[in-house]
Design a protein around this motif. Sequence first.
Motif, PDB file in Angstrom:
ATOM      1  N   ASP A   1      64.007  26.025   9.511  1.00  0.00           N
ATOM      2  CA  ASP A   1      63.648  25.432   8.229  1.00  0.00           C
ATOM      3  C   ASP A   1      63.673  26.527   7.170  1.00  0.00           C
ATOM      4  OD1 ASP A   1      62.314  24.316   6.025  1.00  0.00           O
ATOM      5  OD2 ASP A   1      61.228  22.929   7.339  1.00  0.00           O
ATOM      6  N   GLU A   2      64.490  26.350   6.132  1.00  0.00           N
ATOM      7  CA  GLU A   2      64.660  27.406   5.133  1.00  0.00           C
ATOM      8  C   GLU A   2      63.603  27.353   4.034  1.00  0.00           C
ATOM      9  OE1 GLU A   2      66.584  29.877   5.445  1.00  0.00           O
ATOM     10  OE2 GLU A   2      67.591  29.148   7.221  1.00  0.00           O
ATOM     11  N   SER A   3      62.805  26.280   3.971  1.00  0.00           N
ATOM     12  CA  SER A   3      61.787  26.196   2.934  1.00  0.00           C
ATOM     13  C   SER A   3      60.645  27.158   3.247  1.00  0.00           C
ATOM     14  CB  SER A   3      61.254  24.767   2.834  1.00  0.00           C
ATOM     15  OG  SER A   3      60.650  24.371   4.045  1.00  0.00           O
ATOM     16  N   SER A   4      60.050  27.717   2.206  1.00  0.00           N
ATOM     17  CA  SER A   4      58.930  28.632   2.396  1.00  0.00           C
ATOM     18  C   SER A   4      58.125  28.686   1.114  1.00  0.00           C
ATOM     19  CB  SER A   4      59.422  30.032   2.774  1.00  0.00           C
ATOM     20  OG  SER A   4      60.139  30.594   1.694  1.00  0.00           O
ATOM     21  N   LEU A   5      56.981  29.354   1.184  1.00  0.00           N
ATOM     22  CA  LEU A   5      56.188  29.577  -0.015  1.00  0.00           C
ATOM     23  C   LEU A   5      56.792  30.773  -0.749  1.00  0.00           C
ATOM     24  CD1 LEU A   5      52.586  28.977   1.348  1.00  0.00           C
ATOM     25  CD2 LEU A   5      54.053  27.414   0.077  1.00  0.00           C
ATOM     26  N   ALA A   6      57.787  30.480  -1.569  1.00  0.00           N
ATOM     27  CA  ALA A   6      58.602  31.496  -2.217  1.00  0.00           C
ATOM     28  C   ALA A   6      57.880  32.074  -3.443  1.00  0.00           C
ATOM     29  CB  ALA A   6      59.942  30.877  -2.626  1.00  0.00           C
ATOM     30  N   PRO A   7      58.449  33.130  -4.046  1.00  0.00           N
ATOM     31  CA  PRO A   7      57.809  33.746  -5.209  1.00  0.00           C
ATOM     32  C   PRO A   7      57.512  32.772  -6.343  1.00  0.00           C
ATOM     33  CG  PRO A   7      59.513  35.184  -4.363  1.00  0.00           C
ATOM     34  CD  PRO A   7      59.608  33.892  -3.578  1.00  0.00           C
ATOM     35  N   ALA A   8      58.264  31.676  -6.456  1.00  0.00           N
ATOM     36  CA  ALA A   8      58.017  30.705  -7.515  1.00  0.00           C
ATOM     37  C   ALA A   8      56.620  30.111  -7.422  1.00  0.00           C
ATOM     38  CB  ALA A   8      59.061  29.591  -7.459  1.00  0.00           C
ATOM     39  N   HIS A   9      56.014  30.221  -6.241  1.00  0.00           N
ATOM     40  CA  HIS A   9      54.686  29.672  -6.044  1.00  0.00           C
ATOM     41  C   HIS A   9      53.589  30.731  -6.209  1.00  0.00           C
ATOM     42  CE1 HIS A   9      57.358  26.857  -3.916  1.00  0.00           C
ATOM     43  NE2 HIS A   9      56.489  25.934  -4.266  1.00  0.00           N
ATOM     44  N   ASP A  10      53.951  31.909  -6.702  1.00  0.00           N
ATOM     45  CA  ASP A  10      52.980  32.995  -6.766  1.00  0.00           C
ATOM     46  C   ASP A  10      51.779  32.659  -7.642  1.00  0.00           C
ATOM     47  OD1 ASP A  10      54.298  34.570  -5.024  1.00  0.00           O
ATOM     48  OD2 ASP A  10      55.164  35.930  -6.510  1.00  0.00           O
ATOM     49  N   GLU A  11      51.998  31.740  -8.608  1.00  0.00           N
ATOM     50  CA  GLU A  11      50.886  31.423  -9.483  1.00  0.00           C
ATOM     51  C   GLU A  11      49.851  30.524  -8.806  1.00  0.00           C
ATOM     52  OE1 GLU A  11      54.090  28.310 -10.226  1.00  0.00           O
ATOM     53  OE2 GLU A  11      53.947  30.475  -9.838  1.00  0.00           O
ATOM     54  N   LEU A  12      50.183  29.948  -7.663  1.00  0.00           N
ATOM     55  CA  LEU A  12      49.239  29.114  -6.933  1.00  0.00           C
ATOM     56  C   LEU A  12      48.297  29.987  -6.105  1.00  0.00           C
ATOM     57  CD1 LEU A  12      51.611  26.286  -5.631  1.00  0.00           C
ATOM     58  CD2 LEU A  12      49.982  26.135  -7.518  1.00  0.00           C
ATOM     59  N   PRO A  13      47.041  29.599  -6.002  1.00  0.00           N
ATOM     60  CA  PRO A  13      46.076  30.426  -5.260  1.00  0.00           C
ATOM     61  C   PRO A  13      46.146  30.193  -3.753  1.00  0.00           C
ATOM     62  CG  PRO A  13      44.955  28.542  -6.219  1.00  0.00           C
ATOM     63  CD  PRO A  13      46.379  28.471  -6.699  1.00  0.00           C
ATOM     64  N   VAL A  14      47.343  30.329  -3.194  1.00  0.00           N
ATOM     65  CA  VAL A  14      47.559  30.146  -1.759  1.00  0.00           C
ATOM     66  C   VAL A  14      46.965  31.330  -1.009  1.00  0.00           C
ATOM     67  CG1 VAL A  14      49.336  29.936   0.032  1.00  0.00           C
ATOM     68  CG2 VAL A  14      49.639  28.794  -2.156  1.00  0.00           C
ATOM     69  N   ARG A  15      46.446  31.081   0.196  1.00  0.00           N
ATOM     70  CA  ARG A  15      45.967  32.178   1.033  1.00  0.00           C
ATOM     71  C   ARG A  15      47.074  33.211   1.232  1.00  0.00           C
ATOM     72  NH1 ARG A  15      44.182  28.816   6.104  1.00  0.00           N
ATOM     73  NH2 ARG A  15      44.702  30.799   7.096  1.00  0.00           N
ATOM     74  N   GLU A  16      46.722  34.470   1.149  1.00  0.00           N
ATOM     75  CA  GLU A  16      47.724  35.529   1.191  1.00  0.00           C
ATOM     76  C   GLU A  16      48.558  35.489   2.467  1.00  0.00           C
ATOM     77  OE1 GLU A  16      48.855  37.660  -1.043  1.00  0.00           O
ATOM     78  OE2 GLU A  16      47.553  36.611  -2.452  1.00  0.00           O
ATOM     79  N   GLU A  17      47.923  35.168   3.601  1.00  0.00           N
ATOM     80  CA  GLU A  17      48.662  35.197   4.856  1.00  0.00           C
ATOM     81  C   GLU A  17      49.674  34.053   4.976  1.00  0.00           C
ATOM     82  OE1 GLU A  17      44.646  33.268   5.967  1.00  0.00           O
ATOM     83  OE2 GLU A  17      45.457  34.655   4.473  1.00  0.00           O
ATOM     84  N   LEU A  18      49.640  33.092   4.033  1.00  0.00           N
ATOM     85  CA  LEU A  18      50.602  31.992   4.054  1.00  0.00           C
ATOM     86  C   LEU A  18      51.806  32.241   3.152  1.00  0.00           C
ATOM     87  CD1 LEU A  18      48.227  28.882   3.988  1.00  0.00           C
ATOM     88  CD2 LEU A  18      49.224  30.043   5.968  1.00  0.00           C
ATOM     89  N   ARG A  19      51.720  33.241   2.290  1.00  0.00           N
ATOM     90  CA  ARG A  19      52.835  33.493   1.370  1.00  0.00           C
ATOM     91  C   ARG A  19      54.071  33.938   2.152  1.00  0.00           C
ATOM     92  NH1 ARG A  19      51.389  33.144  -3.796  1.00  0.00           N
ATOM     93  NH2 ARG A  19      49.168  33.327  -4.309  1.00  0.00           N
ATOM     94  N   GLY A  20      55.201  33.293   1.829  1.00  0.00           N
ATOM     95  CA  GLY A  20      56.452  33.615   2.505  1.00  0.00           C
ATOM     96  C   GLY A  20      56.620  32.971   3.858  1.00  0.00           C
ATOM     97  N   GLU A  21      55.611  32.238   4.334  1.00  0.00           N
ATOM     98  CA  GLU A  21      55.709  31.589   5.642  1.00  0.00           C
ATOM     99  C   GLU A  21      56.567  30.331   5.566  1.00  0.00           C
ATOM    100  OE1 GLU A  21      54.495  32.405   8.676  1.00  0.00           O
ATOM    101  OE2 GLU A  21      53.793  34.328   7.897  1.00  0.00           O
ATOM    102  N   ARG A  22      57.261  30.043   6.642  1.00  0.00           N
ATOM    103  CA  ARG A  22      58.052  28.824   6.742  1.00  0.00           C
ATOM    104  C   ARG A  22      57.328  27.800   7.610  1.00  0.00           C
ATOM    105  NH1 ARG A  22      62.555  32.630   7.227  1.00  0.00           N
ATOM    106  NH2 ARG A  22      63.988  32.339   5.472  1.00  0.00           N
ATOM    107  N   PRO A  23      57.460  26.523   7.304  1.00  0.00           N
ATOM    108  CA  PRO A  23      56.869  25.506   8.171  1.00  0.00           C
ATOM    109  C   PRO A  23      57.518  25.540   9.549  1.00  0.00           C
ATOM    110  CG  PRO A  23      57.542  24.553   6.059  1.00  0.00           C
ATOM    111  CD  PRO A  23      58.130  25.928   6.133  1.00  0.00           C
ATOM    112  N   TYR A  24      56.716  25.270  10.571  1.00  0.00           N
ATOM    113  CA  TYR A  24      57.267  25.197  11.922  1.00  0.00           C
ATOM    114  C   TYR A  24      58.189  23.997  12.037  1.00  0.00           C
ATOM    115  CZ  TYR A  24      57.573  24.299  16.926  1.00  0.00           C
ATOM    116  OH  TYR A  24      58.045  24.058  18.189  1.00  0.00           O
TER     117      TYR A  24
END
Length: 368
Positions: free
Chosen positions: A7-30
């Motif tokens: 799966d190529e989708s991920s929490l990409a830099p475009a989402h940096d403004e969202l307060p996502v947990r740091e360990e989830l940034r750049g992760e891809r869904p299983y």
Amino acid sequence: MPDRSRDESSLAPAHDELPVREELRGERPYGAPQLDVPVRLNVNENPYPPSAAVVADMAAAAARACAGLNRYPDREAVALRADLAAYLGHGLTADQVWAANGSNEVMAQLLSAFGGPGRTAMSFAPTYSMYPEYARDTHTAWAAGRRADDFTIELPAALGEIAARRPDVVFLASPNNPTGTALALADIAAICAAAPGIVVVDEAYAEFARPGAPSALSLLASHPRLAVTRTMSKAFAFAGGRLGYLAASAEFVDALRVVRLPYHLSALTQAVARVALAHAEEMLGNVAQLRAERDATIDWLRAAGLVAADSDANFVLFGVFADRHAIWQGLLDRGVLIRETGPDGWLRVCMGTPGEMAAFRAALKELL
């Protein structure tokens, strides 16, 4: 055909403004690729659908459930749990069985109850790739020991790892995914005795084990911190139904009841799963054929000069390739989708119909 091995989708830099947990940034869904190809042998499904008679019974049960959809379902799923206990045997009762939306939800509930901040879960790699993700999602630290070259767990080394790391949760997949390796009951019992927390034996593929292979269910009475998880997604040909379950002590089950979401199993899921269990003999009717296909596939792969791991599941891990992705892509280009997973150089194929397996062998033979 495009490369869709992950799966190529991920929490990409475009989402940096969202307060996502740091360990989830750049992760891809299983997720494994879901591609429309003639032969799909990548997610360990049973290739044989329910019969028309079973489908009719399921439809009737669903219709009855639909008549009451204005009301919440039984949040304890008591009737379903009783049916699951009867299927498992070993003297189990409904209060010793828990059910959820696939074994994935069962695992998440386990770490919600027994993991969390300041706690550690561990397993022995290579093993199911979702275990560390369950840990991440519940703020549970993750530790991984190593399996031997033949993918077995070397008991002295495992006990040493447990003594050193003191994990709160130990996951033991038997048969293991992606290798198909089964564990000896004596080894499971030794790990249960040594582990300071709970031990979870993941038996998602237990029905495919070679005849006479014992289940960790037989250890429950003597190990109160042991849980054995199962699923109806594999042997039961019920992957779309999403029903996973667990057997343990009643006290263990009560801990999961605390962390479950309200009304987590729909009335439809409960009703249709009970029909599948009532038709267990038929739903499992192709398991022996799939076992035979697995053993024949191992023999064929080895005769072709490849390495194939011994398996008690409905899949085979094989290799070893200098460029496994090229082999994966070559099979996909020929209309056969398998899984690019496991240690470097290895691939995994699950068992399909005779026609599907013939297509796999023909495509792989071309590539070799």
